[in-house]
Design a protein around this motif. Structure first.
Motif, PDB file in Angstrom:
ATOM      1  N   LYS A 124       0.805  -1.221   0.000  1.00 11.31           N
ATOM      2  CA  LYS A 124       0.000   0.000   0.000  1.00 11.31           C
ATOM      3  C   LYS A 124       0.839   1.272   0.000  1.00 11.31           C
ATOM      4  CE  LYS A 124      -0.644  -0.398   5.026  1.00 11.31           C
ATOM      5  NZ  LYS A 124      -1.643  -0.515   6.095  1.00 11.31           N
ATOM      6  N   LEU A 125       2.164   1.139   0.163  1.00 10.30           N
ATOM      7  CA  LEU A 125       3.043   2.303   0.103  1.00 10.30           C
ATOM      8  C   LEU A 125       3.145   2.801  -1.335  1.00 10.30           C
ATOM      9  CD1 LEU A 125       5.247   4.257   1.241  1.00 10.30           C
ATOM     10  CD2 LEU A 125       6.901   2.450   0.687  1.00 10.30           C
ATOM     11  N   LYS A 126       2.878   4.056  -1.533  1.00  8.91           N
ATOM     12  CA  LYS A 126       3.078   4.702  -2.830  1.00  8.91           C
ATOM     13  C   LYS A 126       4.373   5.507  -2.731  1.00  8.91           C
ATOM     14  CE  LYS A 126      -0.874   2.926  -3.730  1.00  8.91           C
ATOM     15  NZ  LYS A 126      -0.922   1.634  -4.454  1.00  8.91           N
ATOM     16  N   ASP A 127       5.468   4.859  -3.106  1.00  9.60           N
ATOM     17  CA  ASP A 127       6.788   5.446  -2.876  1.00  9.60           C
ATOM     18  C   ASP A 127       7.093   6.517  -3.906  1.00  9.60           C
ATOM     19  OD1 ASP A 127       9.108   5.821  -1.505  1.00  9.60           O
ATOM     20  OD2 ASP A 127       9.908   3.805  -1.824  1.00  9.60           O
ATOM     21  N   CYS A 128       8.114   7.287  -3.620  1.00  8.44           N
ATOM     22  CA  CYS A 128       8.555   8.332  -4.545  1.00  8.44           C
ATOM     23  C   CYS A 128       9.740   7.809  -5.355  1.00  8.44           C
ATOM     24  CB  CYS A 128       8.932   9.594  -3.786  1.00  8.44           C
ATOM     25  SG  CYS A 128      10.172   9.337  -2.506  1.00  8.44           S
ATOM     26  N   GLU A 164      17.337  13.269   2.150  1.00  8.70           N
ATOM     27  CA  GLU A 164      17.090  14.573   2.750  1.00  8.70           C
ATOM     28  C   GLU A 164      15.916  15.287   2.093  1.00  8.70           C
ATOM     29  OE1 GLU A 164      20.510  17.023   2.984  1.00  8.70           O
ATOM     30  OE2 GLU A 164      21.718  15.551   4.056  1.00  8.70           O
ATOM     31  N   ARG A 165      15.736  15.098   0.794  1.00 12.83           N
ATOM     32  CA  ARG A 165      14.701  15.823   0.070  1.00 12.83           C
ATOM     33  C   ARG A 165      13.347  15.125   0.144  1.00 12.83           C
ATOM     34  NH1 ARG A 165      13.858  16.190  -6.298  1.00 12.83           N
ATOM     35  NH2 ARG A 165      12.405  17.948  -6.391  1.00 12.83           N
ATOM     36  N   SER A 166      13.331  13.816   0.252  1.00 15.87           N
ATOM     37  CA  SER A 166      12.085  13.053   0.153  1.00 15.87           C
ATOM     38  C   SER A 166      11.202  13.247   1.377  1.00 15.87           C
ATOM     39  CB  SER A 166      12.396  11.569  -0.044  1.00 15.87           C
ATOM     40  OG  SER A 166      13.179  11.093   1.036  1.00 15.87           O
ATOM     41  N   GLU A 167       9.901  13.052   1.173  1.00 19.17           N
ATOM     42  CA  GLU A 167       8.907  13.238   2.227  1.00 19.17           C
ATOM     43  C   GLU A 167       7.957  12.042   2.249  1.00 19.17           C
ATOM     44  OE1 GLU A 167       8.616  18.125   1.725  1.00 19.17           O
ATOM     45  OE2 GLU A 167       6.943  16.840   1.098  1.00 19.17           O
ATOM     46  N   TYR A 226       9.347  13.247  -5.201  1.00 23.45           N
ATOM     47  CA  TYR A 226       9.941  13.213  -3.861  1.00 23.45           C
ATOM     48  C   TYR A 226       8.915  13.044  -2.740  1.00 23.45           C
ATOM     49  CZ  TYR A 226       8.447  18.104  -3.650  1.00 23.45           C
ATOM     50  OH  TYR A 226       7.703  19.257  -3.668  1.00 23.45           O
ATOM     51  N   GLN A 227       7.625  12.855  -3.066  1.00 21.20           N
ATOM     52  CA  GLN A 227       6.599  12.703  -2.037  1.00 21.20           C
ATOM     53  C   GLN A 227       6.006  11.296  -2.083  1.00 21.20           C
ATOM     54  OE1 GLN A 227       3.986  16.078  -2.840  1.00 21.20           O
ATOM     55  NE2 GLN A 227       4.984  17.275  -1.206  1.00 21.20           N
ATOM     56  N   ALA A 228       6.121  10.564  -0.960  1.00 21.56           N
ATOM     57  CA  ALA A 228       5.577   9.212  -0.837  1.00 21.56           C
ATOM     58  C   ALA A 228       4.353   9.238   0.065  1.00 21.56           C
ATOM     59  CB  ALA A 228       6.629   8.268  -0.268  1.00 21.56           C
ATOM     60  N   LEU A 229       3.437   8.289  -0.163  1.00 17.47           N
ATOM     61  CA  LEU A 229       2.205   8.226   0.624  1.00 17.47           C
ATOM     62  C   LEU A 229       2.046   6.836   1.239  1.00 17.47           C
ATOM     63  CD1 LEU A 229      -0.291   9.991  -1.829  1.00 17.47           C
ATOM     64  CD2 LEU A 229       0.626  10.928   0.282  1.00 17.47           C
ATOM     65  N   LEU A 230       1.693   6.802   2.516  1.00 18.24           N
ATOM     66  CA  LEU A 230       1.400   5.539   3.199  1.00 18.24           C
ATOM     67  C   LEU A 230       0.049   5.680   3.897  1.00 18.24           C
ATOM     68  CD1 LEU A 230       2.279   2.691   4.169  1.00 18.24           C
ATOM     69  CD2 LEU A 230       3.233   3.817   6.200  1.00 18.24           C
TER      70      LEU A 230
END
Length: 709
Positions: free
Chosen positions: A471-475, A481-484, A505-509
């Motif tokens: 279910k992780l939508k990774d970047c 340092e830059r990723s969120e 650079y934006q991931a969603l969990l």
């Protein structure tokens, strides 16, 4: 004072005394560690500890420490009083011997103290040598005796009105004794009343100008001592009026008295919910050491074998957390850097737990894993105390116990008493022992799992991403340092977030509703929980004491929940997880809370002026905004109230909450870890009554409009 006057005041009678104390003045760091605030406080500890030694002997039950506005400090006790009779070898009064002779006192095996904090006999004389003035008064035999010193030399000060404490000053004219010292009778004491009062002014030519008495340290030491000496009342009074202290607006006084001893101390120190009760491990042992003893017939020191008795008293308990708090003491003197008693304590813990895990290996599913010290110490709060005559310390500051024989004695007592608790057939002890062994095994497996994770995964590429939760939508970015990482509430918010994010650079969990309350759950339950395990796996730094900040996969962890009461509860549960098991991430300032708006206001178009969209984040802000625009003659379309993140479209979510150019984030910090710990325990802990009291007392401050009904 001119050099000629100095020469006249340097009399032959005190040549030896001044030579001895002059060494202290030339090398103060050797005796008190430093000449800054730490050294200043160490001098105060020396005087306080002398009074505490009287309490340890059962002769004193009240100590007062007064910080006076002229920079001096006074310590009072109702002990036996410093001896005032003449010491036969020196021909000096006991008071003068104590305050002018190095390595002099009642703690060298003369029978006055069986166990004490003062051991080297230099404490009072060192304080005297480093003071521009020291006054001592002693109540004995219905009389009050008094004596004054300037930088270690006895004499008299011309104080004028002696009844006014502020009339006394180190700058008053001083006359040293020449022909012989005089321990004067300065008043009458009530019949049966005994005690000592020591007031001194630290020498400003020795200590740094910035050095001053630390009130918080003094309070902490007083509280600690009152735990260690049950029945002793310690009063701290601050009359300095310093800004930033509790007494800045007037004299401030605090009193400490604890009858529960180190069991109560252990409970006070414990930061987490209990797994076991307070277990008390007590015992003693004897050992023989060779020490120099004064031969009364020859008057010389001769080496003799002396049998010492060492008493061991330990209070300990395990909690659900992973932090370790072990405080150790020798004759109530804190040993922050440990020593042989700490070594014996930890060795016995390892020995006992290794044996118990071997015996219960099949039941606990230990397998071939090996327990380590950190697994056993996780969640432990302990107060380790030993009492013995003339312990050997490494240095005058007494931070490390060096008496070698103490290690084996402590180890033997702990092994015997702790084994009895872990193998007890009593129902409560048996249940607590089972929970404790399960916790140790869970810590062991967590450590091993974290180590394996660290070795095999830093950041997975697209081909390797199957090991991370589906279910992780990774970047796409591998720049830590830059990723969120946005932890979002529910699949509806995930759908909108997917369209609103910058996938570079934006991931969603996503998480399902309210995760496990880890403040009340065990480590094992936390690791079994799918949501908690997913968060820990995705963050990548492990958990608990094995957490590695350098292994974290994202620069920012952002909690994005709905702007309602349920969202606030979910955010609190998530923060509890980070606070308990990934605290370095919070301490580093890398955990944030997103701030989605509550309302969307669209200003009606007027003439050529286009309608403007405004987002507000509270009811008050919305009302104020509407009022301000209405003053300009503008009206609004029907305001849109967001019940959740899923009600926003992707553009709105990106503009208000996810786009770094427009969003507002709240950084979660740890300004006061202990206070934060108490708040988390109150709001999320297993004790219901304190939480109920908090809710009732805060009910009047509740904004009922924020509750969705």
């Amino acid at each position: 004072m001119s050099p000629s006057e100095n020469q006249e005041n340097y009399t032959a009678r005190h040549l030896q005394v001044l030579e001895g104390l002059e060494a202290v003045r030339k090398r103060p760091g050797m005796y008190i560690g430093s000449t800054d605030g730490r050294g200043l406080m160490h001098c105060l500890w020396e005087i306080i500890d002398n009074a505490v030694d009287e309490a340890l002997g059962g002769y004193c039950d009240r100590i007062e420490v007064i910080l006076l506005p002229d920079g001096s400090v006074e310590v009072r006790d109702n002990g036996r009083g410093i001896p005032v009779d003449v010491e036969p070898r020196t021909g000096l009064s006991g008071v003068e011997v104590v305050f002018t002779k190095l390595h002099a006192g009642g703690k060298f095996g003369g029978g006055s103290y069986t166990a004490s904090g003062g051991l080297h006999g230099v404490g009072a004389s060192v304080v005297n040598a480093l003071s521009s003035r020291l006054d001592v008064e002693v109540d004995r035999a219905s009389k009050t005796y008094g004596m004054s010193f300037r930088r270690g030399e006895p004499g008299t000060f011309a104080d004028g009105d002696s009844s006014d404490p502020l009339a006394k000053s180190p700058t008053n004219p001083f006359t040293p004794f020449e022909s012989g010292s005089q321990l004067e009778v300065v008043g009458k004491a009530r019949r049966g009343v005994t005690g000592s009062r020591v007031r001194y002014w630290a020498d400003t030519t020795i200590f740094l100008k910035t050095a001053q008495f630390d009130y918080d340290q003094l309070i902490a030491r007083a509280r600690q001592t009152s735990f260690l000496v049950p029945g002793l009342t310690i009063i701290i009074r601050d009359e300095r009026g310093l800004a930033g202290t509790p007494g800045e607006n007037g004299p401030h006084e605090e009193t400490f008295l604890h009858d529960g001893g180190i069991s109560e101390f252990c409970e006070y120190l414990a930061p987490d919910t209990a797994v076991t009760g307070i277990w008390r491990l007590q015992g003693s042992g004897s050992f023989t050491e060779t020490v120099p003893v004064l031969d009364e017939s020859s008057g010389h020191m001769t080496s003799q074998d002396v049998t010492r008795e060492c008493g061991v008293d330990i209070a300990l308990r395990w909690g659900t957390g992973y932090e370790t708090k072990v405080r150790s003491f020798v004759n109530i003197i804190a040993t922050p850097k440990g020593g042989t008693h700490n070594t014996g304590f930890e060795q016995a813990l390892m020995k006992v737990f290794k044996k118990q895990l071997e015996v219960n290996a099949r039941k606990l599913k230990v397998g071939n894993d090996k327990v380590e010290k950190d697994d056993v110490l996780a969640g432990l709060t302990a107060v380790v105390t030993v009492r013995l005559a003339e312990p050997q310390f490494e240095g005058q500051t007494k931070e490390v116990l060096g008496t070698a024989a103490v290690r084996a004695i402590v180890s033997k007592v702990v092994e015997k008493e702790l084994s009895a608790h872990l193998t007890s057939t009593k129902r409560d002890d048996k249940a607590q022992a089972a929970l404790l062994l399960e916790k140790v095994v869970a810590e062991m497996k967590s450590r091993i799992s974290a180590r394996a994770h660290k070795e095999t995964q830093r950041r997975k590429t697209a081909l390797e991403s199957s090991s991370l939760p589906g279910k992780l939508k990774d970047c796409r970015s591998t720049d830590g340092e830059r990723s969120e990482l946005f932890i979002v509430e529910g699949d509806s918010a995930l759908g909108t977030g997917m369209a609103a994010r910058n996938s570079e650079y934006q991931a969603l969990l996503p998480i399902r509703g309210k995760i496990l309350n880890v403040q009340k759950a065990s480590v094992g339950d936390m690791l079994k929980n799918a949501e908690c395990a997913s968060i820990i796996q995705v963050v990548g730094g492990g958990s608990g004491r094995s957490f590695d900040l350098d292994m974290v996969r994202y620069g920012k962890i952002i909690l994005m929940t709905d702007a309602d009461v349920d969202g606030a509860h979910i955010r609190t549960l998530l923060l509890t997880l980070f606070f308990r098991y990934m605290r370095p991430l919070v301490a580093a300032g890398r955990v944030y809370a997103a701030m989605p708006p509550l309302h969307r206001l669209e200003v009606s178009a007027q003439g050529r002026a286009k309608g403007e969209v405004i987002y507000t984040y509270s009811e008050d802000e919305m009302r104020a905004t509407v009022a301000a625009w209405e003053k300009k003659g503008r009206t609004f379309k029907q305001p849109q109230r967001y019940k959740g993140l899923g009600e926003m479209d992707a553009d709105q979510l990106a503009e208000t909450t996810m786009d770094p150019r427009h969003r507002t984030l709240r950084r979660v910090t740890l300004k006061d870890a202990e206070m934060a710990e108490q708040v988390f325990d109150l709001l999320m802990g297993s004790e219901v009554a304190p939480r109920k009291d908090f809710i009732i007392s805060s009910a009047n401050d509740l904004d009922t409009e924020r509750i969705d009904a």
